[in-house]
Design an enzyme around this catalytic site. Structure first.
Site, PDB file in Angstrom:
ATOM      1  N   GLN A 229       3.508  27.435 -30.110  1.00  0.00           N
ATOM      2  CA  GLN A 229       4.351  28.366 -29.369  1.00  0.00           C
ATOM      3  C   GLN A 229       3.698  29.743 -29.250  1.00  0.00           C
ATOM      4  O   GLN A 229       4.231  30.605 -28.559  1.00  0.00           O
ATOM      5  CB  GLN A 229       5.700  28.527 -30.082  1.00  0.00           C
ATOM      6  CG  GLN A 229       6.527  27.276 -30.160  1.00  0.00           C
ATOM      7  CD  GLN A 229       7.721  27.427 -31.085  1.00  0.00           C
ATOM      8  OE1 GLN A 229       7.909  26.642 -32.009  1.00  0.00           O
ATOM      9  NE2 GLN A 229       8.546  28.436 -30.859  1.00  0.00           N
ATOM     10  N   GLU A 264       5.354  28.254 -34.248  1.00  0.00           N
ATOM     11  CA  GLU A 264       5.091  29.670 -34.001  1.00  0.00           C
ATOM     12  C   GLU A 264       3.937  30.164 -34.865  1.00  0.00           C
ATOM     13  O   GLU A 264       2.893  30.560 -34.368  1.00  0.00           O
ATOM     14  CB  GLU A 264       6.341  30.507 -34.246  1.00  0.00           C
ATOM     15  CG  GLU A 264       6.131  31.976 -33.927  1.00  0.00           C
ATOM     16  CD  GLU A 264       7.407  32.792 -33.943  1.00  0.00           C
ATOM     17  OE1 GLU A 264       7.313  34.039 -33.932  1.00  0.00           O
ATOM     18  OE2 GLU A 264       8.509  32.198 -33.973  1.00  0.00           O
ATOM     19  N   ARG A 342      17.073  39.141 -39.392  1.00  0.00           N
ATOM     20  CA  ARG A 342      17.990  38.634 -38.369  1.00  0.00           C
ATOM     21  C   ARG A 342      19.224  38.010 -39.007  1.00  0.00           C
ATOM     22  O   ARG A 342      20.318  38.049 -38.421  1.00  0.00           O
ATOM     23  CB  ARG A 342      17.297  37.632 -37.443  1.00  0.00           C
ATOM     24  CG  ARG A 342      18.132  37.276 -36.227  1.00  0.00           C
ATOM     25  CD  ARG A 342      17.365  36.425 -35.232  1.00  0.00           C
ATOM     26  NE  ARG A 342      16.545  37.198 -34.330  1.00  0.00           N
ATOM     27  CZ  ARG A 342      16.952  37.640 -33.133  1.00  0.00           C
ATOM     28  NH1 ARG A 342      18.195  37.415 -32.724  1.00  0.00           N
ATOM     29  NH2 ARG A 342      16.129  38.305 -32.358  1.00  0.00           N
ATOM     30  N   GLU A 745      18.433  29.727 -28.263  1.00  0.00           N
ATOM     31  CA  GLU A 745      18.940  29.682 -29.630  1.00  0.00           C
ATOM     32  C   GLU A 745      20.454  29.752 -29.773  1.00  0.00           C
ATOM     33  O   GLU A 745      21.024  29.069 -30.634  1.00  0.00           O
ATOM     34  CB  GLU A 745      18.303  30.820 -30.444  1.00  0.00           C
ATOM     35  CG  GLU A 745      16.824  30.620 -30.666  1.00  0.00           C
ATOM     36  CD  GLU A 745      16.175  31.851 -31.281  1.00  0.00           C
ATOM     37  OE1 GLU A 745      15.694  31.757 -32.419  1.00  0.00           O
ATOM     38  OE2 GLU A 745      16.157  32.906 -30.616  1.00  0.00           O
TER      39      GLU A 745
END
Length: 797
Positions: A229, A264, A342, A745
């Site tokens: 990604q 990622e 987050r 998401e």
């Protein structure tokens, strides 16, 4: 019954049952050009026919070597001795690579330089890479690696969140957000509650495993095909390991068979090893990890322990809340800082907490380094808040939906989050009201109670939960993207951008944006593989920002070319520029029309540039860690879901019977793709919360490392009655690409409704006399234990 609905411009259609001619007619009525049409994924036909080319499908060049990575069998140990002579002497072996063979830096971490390609002297989790074998076949490489003689001296190992808390093992500094004086508010509130919830991790279980294929070039050059990604991160890591400049490394990826965050940062290790082997031997090298090794070696969703306290009034209105989040990061930092942040950013979910303190600890354990996963900490932050509201409602004897309603962020602004961003775009009250009505929630809740009264074994539960999810990378500098657009002489268009396609439909959406700008048919836009050689310094395709960032960058590039065409036509035909109008596949110039290809051909003959780069950076976002305040998100995406479940109180087995979903995607770029993302996100969230259990033994070895021991949702786990609708009133107030909203998401967290419904069903098993103590995932074992515990506390024999 199963329904998937598009609600657009006030009309609802059942997508799966609409004839093709009717879909085509609907598309013709949509915004002209590329966007807002329910177009199929650009690779859909190739996916189902097996024609889609993934990294392992690329024809192998002559002399290709195959790699196997040997890993530690210990969670924490000193490597006292390692003898690789038998490995080098094994049949078919061409090279054996370890830390001493790395010409550059022995590091594949994304940020903190704490993640070695090959361990040196000490291993810190069972599965950490020690060395790699390059051989003529994968089987030869694996067989040779098993011949290594390794001696360990075991060291103490921290394996769980509780282990790390007891040892004060902070991997990264703690962080805290504060709004008002929550402790005083809790102390002054009429009612108070406290509790703990533990939530497990999750394996990405992408269909295509980790893989890299490296081809050596001239001098220092190397081409790496990677399933990633984040091509730019892989490029930088490979260059760092090889000790060369970034410009010597080209990383290319056409598509991935799933990513979900697991591709990622984690692909960097495999790409670096493949590139190292290619440059050391001068031969192409492929590293394809099998499923068991992949699951053992790669990071997961972070598991959390969250302790909470809350004060509230008789209506359920929260006066103050405190959350203490503890995340298991693993042995290295990876992306844990941003993920834990987050989780804090989303501890409020859709609720105006008014006074809140959120404290986060990021803990070191001797387990694999956990990493990005769809939602990036947001789901873990939200689940505790939903537990709080369910507990408050139970304590007051109120419908949990009424308690949730009492705490929603108000429409029109005026309320701020615990990180002091004003919420100006809240539509959660309106959406929940609409879903409550369309789903028949109130009547169904009464029906569930009636069923439970007459059913001693099977118990049902129902819950409606909302989602408010912030859109942007919380590391502000990552909110940027580039694109490259060429228009060829025949009017066809070549499109390239920094986003990656992992099955989510990004490529077709961005192509639709370009088609919209030029007002040409979508099949005139060629979608090309992501490559660091065309668009540099890209951010990961993550944070739900792929369409937002890359769509805007591609739009800017296409608009630059269109602007040149307009200026050329205006000058040539001596007309003001507003008389040059792009129509479907043609251009009106004054009172005359010509085809788009004809205008392009004329522009070319008159030496007009038909190529442009585009760039976009999200405006106006920032976050100050010192004050824990700012505007980290450009906007919020909203959704809501009603889940109805049943549990078997004798076995703990559970099933979602029906789900109703209403989700806000703004003005959808592609309703068909968005509906797929909503459904897939919900199902993946359902797996995280009900079936996907990771388990390490006392030696720190992952034992759930294959489909035989790790249960992802299957088609059988999908609710038989699933009703999904895109919110017809959706429109992004922020200036995004055609006023769309991110969709990657946020839908995952709609599955929190299923978890809360299971809690409701467990409460029914104790005649609603005790609030269930249920952690996630709600496996049959956990549900059964929660039933027995609730019944014991309720006074059942």
């Amino acid at each position: 019954m199963s329904e998937t609905r598009i609600q657009d411009r006030g009309e609802a259609e059942t997508l799966r049952d609409v004839p093709h001619h009717k879909l085509a007619a609907a598309a013709d009525k949509a915004i002209r050009g590329g966007v807002a049409r329910p177009v199929a994924h650009d690779s859909a036909a190739r996916h189902v026919t097996g024609a889609a080319v993934y990294v392992d499908d690329i024809p192998e060049l002559p002399g290709t070597l195959h790699l196997h990575v040997a890993t530690s069998s210990r969670a924490h140990a000193r490597v006292a001795a390692i003898d690789l002579a038998p490995v080098r002497a094994a049949p078919g072996v061409v090279a054996v690579l370890s830390a001493g063979d790395i010409p550059g830096e022995n590091d594949c971490s994304p940020v903190f330089h704490d993640d070695p390609v090959f361990a040196e002297g000490e291993v810190q989790y069972a599965g950490q890479s020690l060395f790699a074998v390059a051989a003529v076949t994968r089987e030869a490489a694996r067989a040779a690696a098993a011949l290594a003689r390794i001696e360990y001296e075991d060291l103490p190992a921290l394996l769980t969140v509780d282990d790390a808390l007891a040892a004060d093992a902070d991997l990264l500094p703690p962080h805290e957000m504060r709004l008002g004086d929550p402790e005083a508010a809790i102390a002054a509130a009429p009612r108070r509650l406290a509790g703990t919830i533990r939530v497990g991790g999750q394996d990405h279980f992408y269909l295509e495993g980790q893989i890299a294929y490296a081809v050596p070039g001239e001098g220092e050059d190397v081409l790496v095909h990677s399933s990633t990604q984040h091509p730019s991160e892989v490029q930088h890591t490979v260059a760092k390991v090889l000790g060369v400049a970034d410009h010597a490394v080209t990383v290319e990826v056409r598509r991935m068979g799933g990513g979900f965050g697991g591709k990622e940062s984690q692909p960097a290790l495999f790409a670096a090893i493949a590139a190292l082997a290619a440059k050391k031997t001068g031969r192409p090298a492929k590293l394809r990890v099998d499923r068991d090794d992949d699951m053992v070696m790669t990071g997961k969703r972070h598991d959390f322990r969250i302790d909470w306290e809350v004060g509230f009034d008789g209506s359920g209105r929260i006066a103050g809340a405190v959350f203490r989040q503890a995340a298991r990061c693993g042995y290295s930092a990876d992306l844990s800082g941003g993920i834990a942040d987050r989780a804090m950013f989303h501890a409020d979910n859709a609720y105006d907490l008014r006074a809140a303190r959120i404290h986060s600890r990021r803990l070191k354990t001797h387990t694999v380094s956990n990493t990005a996963f769809r939602g990036f900490g947001g789901p873990q932050g939200m689940i505790a808040t939903e537990r709080v509201l369910d507990a408050v409602a139970f304590a007051l004897g109120r419908d949990p939906l009424d308690v949730r309603r009492a705490n929603f962020y108000p429409p029109g602004g005026g309320a701020v989050t615990p990180y002091h961003q004003e919420v100006t775009d809240s539509v959660v009250s309106e959406m929940v009201e609409e879903l409550e009505r369309s789903s028949g929630y109130r009547a169904r809740r009464q029906a569930v109670r009636a069923f439970n009264a007459g059913s001693p074994i099977l118990k049902k539960g129902i819950s409606l939960t909302p989602v408010k999810f912030g859109i942007s990378f919380t590391a502000t500098h990552l909110n940027q993207a580039g694109a490259l657009v060429h228009v060829y002489k025949d009017g066809s268009v070549h499109l390239n951008h920094g986003g990656t396609e992992m099955g989510q439909g990004l490529f077709v959406k961005v192509a639709q944006v370009v088609a919209e700008v030029f007002q040409i048919d979508l099949d005139r836009v060629k979608i090309t593989a992501t490559t660091t050689a065309k668009v540099p310094n890209t951010s990961a395709t993550a944070a739900s920002s792929g369409s937002d960032l890359n769509g805007m960058a591609a739009k800017a590039a296409a608009e630059a070319i269109r602007g040149r065409l307009v200026a050329f036509a205006a000058a040539k035909y001596r007309l003001p520029e507003d008389r040059i109008v792009f129509l479907p596949n043609r251009v009106r110039i004054g009172n005359e029309e010509m085809s788009f290809p004809d205008l392009v051909q004329e522009a070319y003959l008159n030496q007009v540039s038909l190529s442009s780069t585009g760039f976009y950076a999200t405006p106006g976002i920032h976050y100050d860690r010192e004050t824990a305040s700012g505007k980290p998100f450009f906007y919020y995406a909203y959704g809501a879901a009603v889940s109805e479940v049943a549990i078997d109180t004798l076995t703990g087995e559970n099933r979602v019977l029906r789900v109703d979903i209403l989700h806000d995607v703004g003005r959808s770029l592609n309703p068909a793709i968005d509906l797929g993302q909503i459904e897939g996100g919900f199902i993946q969230g359902l797996g995280w919360l009900t079936t996907e259990e990771l388990w390490w033994d006392e030696a720190g070895r992952l034992r759930t490392h294959a489909p035989s021991t790790y249960k992802i949702p299957t088609a059988n786990d999908r609710p038989d009655d699933m009703r999904i609708a895109i919110w017809s009133k959706g429109e992004n107030r922020a200036e995004t690409v055609f006023r769309s909203k991110a969709v990657g998401e946020p839908p995952l967290m709609l599955a929190l409704s299923a978890f809360s419904a299971i809690v409701d069903a467990v409460a029914a098993a104790a005649d609603y006399r005790a609030f269930p103590d249920l952690d996630a995932p709600a496996t049959p074992e956990r549900v059964l234990a929660a039933v027995e515990d609730a019944r014991r506390r309720a006074g059942f024999a």
